[in-house]
Design an enzyme around this catalytic site. Structure first.
Site, PDB file in Angstrom:
ATOM      1  N   TYR A   8      46.876  40.754  54.107  1.00 11.38           N
ATOM      2  CA  TYR A   8      45.583  41.353  54.489  1.00 11.38           C
ATOM      3  C   TYR A   8      44.496  40.919  53.507  1.00 11.38           C
ATOM      4  O   TYR A   8      43.447  40.404  53.890  1.00 11.38           O
ATOM      5  CB  TYR A   8      45.689  42.884  54.535  1.00 11.38           C
ATOM      6  CG  TYR A   8      44.346  43.549  54.644  1.00 11.38           C
ATOM      7  CD1 TYR A   8      43.581  43.427  55.799  1.00 11.38           C
ATOM      8  CD2 TYR A   8      43.813  44.272  53.568  1.00 11.38           C
ATOM      9  CE1 TYR A   8      42.321  44.006  55.887  1.00 11.38           C
ATOM     10  CE2 TYR A   8      42.571  44.853  53.648  1.00 11.38           C
ATOM     11  CZ  TYR A   8      41.822  44.724  54.810  1.00 11.38           C
ATOM     12  OH  TYR A   8      40.576  45.288  54.888  1.00 11.38           O
ATOM     13  N   LEU A  57      38.311  45.623  71.948  1.00  7.21           N
ATOM     14  CA  LEU A  57      38.825  46.972  72.254  1.00  7.21           C
ATOM     15  C   LEU A  57      40.325  47.101  72.020  1.00  7.21           C
ATOM     16  O   LEU A  57      40.958  48.005  72.561  1.00  7.21           O
ATOM     17  CB  LEU A  57      38.461  47.397  73.683  1.00  7.21           C
ATOM     18  CG  LEU A  57      36.958  47.585  73.952  1.00  7.21           C
ATOM     19  CD1 LEU A  57      36.726  48.065  75.387  1.00  7.21           C
ATOM     20  CD2 LEU A  57      36.338  48.605  72.977  1.00  7.21           C
ATOM     21  N   ARG A  76      54.504  54.396  47.497  1.00  7.06           N
ATOM     22  CA  ARG A  76      54.409  53.446  48.611  1.00  7.06           C
ATOM     23  C   ARG A  76      54.275  52.061  47.994  1.00  7.06           C
ATOM     24  O   ARG A  76      53.473  51.867  47.073  1.00  7.06           O
ATOM     25  CB  ARG A  76      53.171  53.797  49.447  1.00  7.06           C
ATOM     26  CG  ARG A  76      52.970  52.918  50.660  1.00  7.06           C
ATOM     27  CD  ARG A  76      51.839  53.427  51.538  1.00  7.06           C
ATOM     28  NE  ARG A  76      50.520  53.259  50.927  1.00  7.06           N
ATOM     29  CZ  ARG A  76      49.362  53.576  51.522  1.00  7.06           C
ATOM     30  NH1 ARG A  76      49.372  54.097  52.733  1.00  7.06           N
ATOM     31  NH2 ARG A  76      48.211  53.406  50.902  1.00  7.06           N
ATOM     32  N   GLY A  93      39.221  49.329  68.965  1.00  9.08           N
ATOM     33  CA  GLY A  93      37.933  50.015  69.083  1.00  9.08           C
ATOM     34  C   GLY A  93      37.891  50.925  70.302  1.00  9.08           C
ATOM     35  O   GLY A  93      38.807  50.935  71.130  1.00  9.08           O
ATOM     36  N   ALA A 108      38.349  43.178  62.664  1.00  8.99           N
ATOM     37  CA  ALA A 108      39.482  42.686  61.865  1.00  8.99           C
ATOM     38  C   ALA A 108      40.623  43.688  61.945  1.00  8.99           C
ATOM     39  O   ALA A 108      40.410  44.860  62.271  1.00  8.99           O
ATOM     40  CB  ALA A 108      39.067  42.505  60.405  1.00  8.99           C
ATOM     41  N   ASP A 165      50.904  49.881  46.127  1.00  6.40           N
ATOM     42  CA  ASP A 165      49.747  50.711  45.786  1.00  6.40           C
ATOM     43  C   ASP A 165      49.393  50.577  44.301  1.00  6.40           C
ATOM     44  O   ASP A 165      50.155  51.023  43.435  1.00  6.40           O
ATOM     45  CB  ASP A 165      50.054  52.191  46.050  1.00  6.40           C
ATOM     46  CG  ASP A 165      49.701  52.634  47.446  1.00  6.40           C
ATOM     47  OD1 ASP A 165      48.937  51.922  48.124  1.00  6.40           O
ATOM     48  OD2 ASP A 165      50.191  53.698  47.864  1.00  6.40           O
ATOM     49  N   ASN A 206      43.857  36.635  63.302  1.00  7.36           N
ATOM     50  CA  ASN A 206      42.750  37.542  63.633  1.00  7.36           C
ATOM     51  C   ASN A 206      41.639  37.507  62.594  1.00  7.36           C
ATOM     52  O   ASN A 206      40.467  37.383  62.941  1.00  7.36           O
ATOM     53  CB  ASN A 206      43.253  38.980  63.723  1.00  7.36           C
ATOM     54  CG  ASN A 206      43.713  39.319  65.113  1.00  7.36           C
ATOM     55  OD1 ASN A 206      42.927  39.700  65.973  1.00  7.36           O
ATOM     56  ND2 ASN A 206      44.994  39.117  65.356  1.00  7.36           N
ATOM     57  N   ASP A 254      33.462  43.378  71.016  1.00  9.20           N
ATOM     58  CA  ASP A 254      34.689  44.023  70.532  1.00  9.20           C
ATOM     59  C   ASP A 254      35.775  43.752  71.569  1.00  9.20           C
ATOM     60  O   ASP A 254      35.505  43.821  72.764  1.00  9.20           O
ATOM     61  CB  ASP A 254      34.454  45.540  70.390  1.00  9.20           C
ATOM     62  CG  ASP A 254      35.479  46.217  69.506  1.00  9.20           C
ATOM     63  OD1 ASP A 254      35.077  46.828  68.493  1.00  9.20           O
ATOM     64  OD2 ASP A 254      36.684  46.156  69.824  1.00  9.20           O
TER      65      ASP A 254
END
Ligand code: UFG
Length: 335
Positions: free
Chosen positions: A141, A33, A280, A36, A75, A283, A92, A31
């Protein structure tokens, strides 16, 4: 099995680590971090603060621990941010997965479990959503994950010994006692509702009350994090050469935002300071899964199908860890 868990210090990854250890597997965590928490990973298992782009370092780790399978959670997860910073998400999520897969190829690791998302369906053309429902992601995404699904299909075609499973998550919620959700910043409905009860926020805003749903608010399929990671353990244990499996992970029932607020009120015994707001962007009105396939093929059976139970487990985590993994400020004494 010797299993490398990427993103093992994150919300879902840390629950997966716990479940894999319970099932008797040897676990190594990687990880960077950036999001995380080191404290979410048990001290007694090997931990590497390494970024996905460090292919050579990952190769070393795979060799050193004789890794046989990889569970890939690491991710970025924010839809809104992905629209603002698409390259960050492709770097990423897509390039990161490619770097990891390249390290696996060098070493000959042939088993892969991938965290995909219902966001790969975009505005679904049908509900419930089946694995065969057309995938048309509507933001970077969703696309960053969808690309990885396609890459995995291609690798499986090129290498008959490779086997993978991609799980498409719906709305993951809940916690398991001493580990739980601690996103900075938090954007998800259930933690934000609970923060409003705890006074960590002054209110919760309902994003839209004019959707074509029975009460006008959006409907989502909330799956308990422990049920979700149980499917991963079943998946990794079932994989064999040539597998290219895709499964939805949801409980197959949707709850509206208003239903979540009512359930949270019952669980906490307190009024939820609520404001009705506008929609939003991006959605979809309703997202819920058909998850017959994973139930039939992996024998997965979600245990936490009562939304109040799911919220109660989150409530327990947040009230016992009001600052998440951060130590509470213990001293006001002058330094
Ligand atoms: N919501 C509010 N107020 C808030 C936050 C959320 O009303 O303050 C509403 C949202 O509009 C939505 C529902 O609560 O209708 C759930 O929102 P979340 O942000 O908790 O979750 P999403 O459904 O937007 O997103 C989740 C994952 C994404 C994933 C997506 C795929 O967080 O990573 O599911 O379906 F892409």
């Amino acid at each position: 099995m010797n299993i490398l868990v990427t993103g093992g210090a994150g919300y879902i990854g840390s629950h997966a680590v716990r479940k894999l250890l319970e099932a008797g597997h040897l676990v190594v965590v990687l990880d960077n971090l950036s999001y995380g928490h080191r404290d979410a990973v048990p001290n007694e298992i090997p931990f590497y603060k390494v970024d996905l782009k460090e292919t050579d370092r990952i190769e070393e780790i795979l060799r050193k621990h004789n890794i046989e399978a990889v569970m890939h959670f690491a991710a970025l997860i924010s839809v809104g941010e992905s629209v603002q910073k698409p390259l960050l998400y492709y770097r990423n999520n897509t390039a990161g997965a490619m770097s990891l897969l390249e390290a696996m190829e060098r070493v000959g690791v042939k088993r892969f479990v991938f965290s995909s998302t219902a966001a790969t369906y975009g505005e679904p053309e049908e509900t419930p959503i089946f694995e065969t429902t057309k995938q048309l992601p509507i933001n970077p995404y969703g696309r960053s994950k969808w690309f990885v699904e396609q890459i995995l299909r291609d690798i499986a075609v090129s290498d008959s010994e490779f086997g993978f499973v991609a799980f498409r998550y719906f709305n993951v919620a809940g916690a398991d006692g001493s580990i739980g959700e601690d996103h900075q910043p938090e954007t998800h409905l259930i933690p934000l509702v609970l923060f409003a009860v705890m006074g960590k926020r002054d209110k919760i805003t309902v994003f839209g009350t004019d959707y074509p749903t029975p009460d006008g608010t959006c409907i989502r399929d909330y799956v308990h994090v422990n049920d979700l990671v149980t499917a991963h353990v079943l998946g990794i244990e079932a994989l064999s050469n040539g597998d290219a499996r895709f499964y939805n992970l949801g409980i197959g029932r949707g709850y509206s935002v208003r239903e979540i607020l009512d359930a949270a009120k019952n669980v906490t015994g307190q009024e939820i300071p609520t404001v009705l707001g506008s929609r939003r962007e991006g959605d979809p009105a309703r997202l819920f899964a058909n998850s017959d396939k994973v139930q039939k093929e992996l024998g997965w059976q979600p245990q936490h199908t009562n939304i109040e139970e799911v919220i109660a487990s989150a409530w327990h985590w947040h009230t016992t860890h009001p600052n998440g993994y951060q130590e509470p400020e213990t001293s006001s004494l002058p330094k």
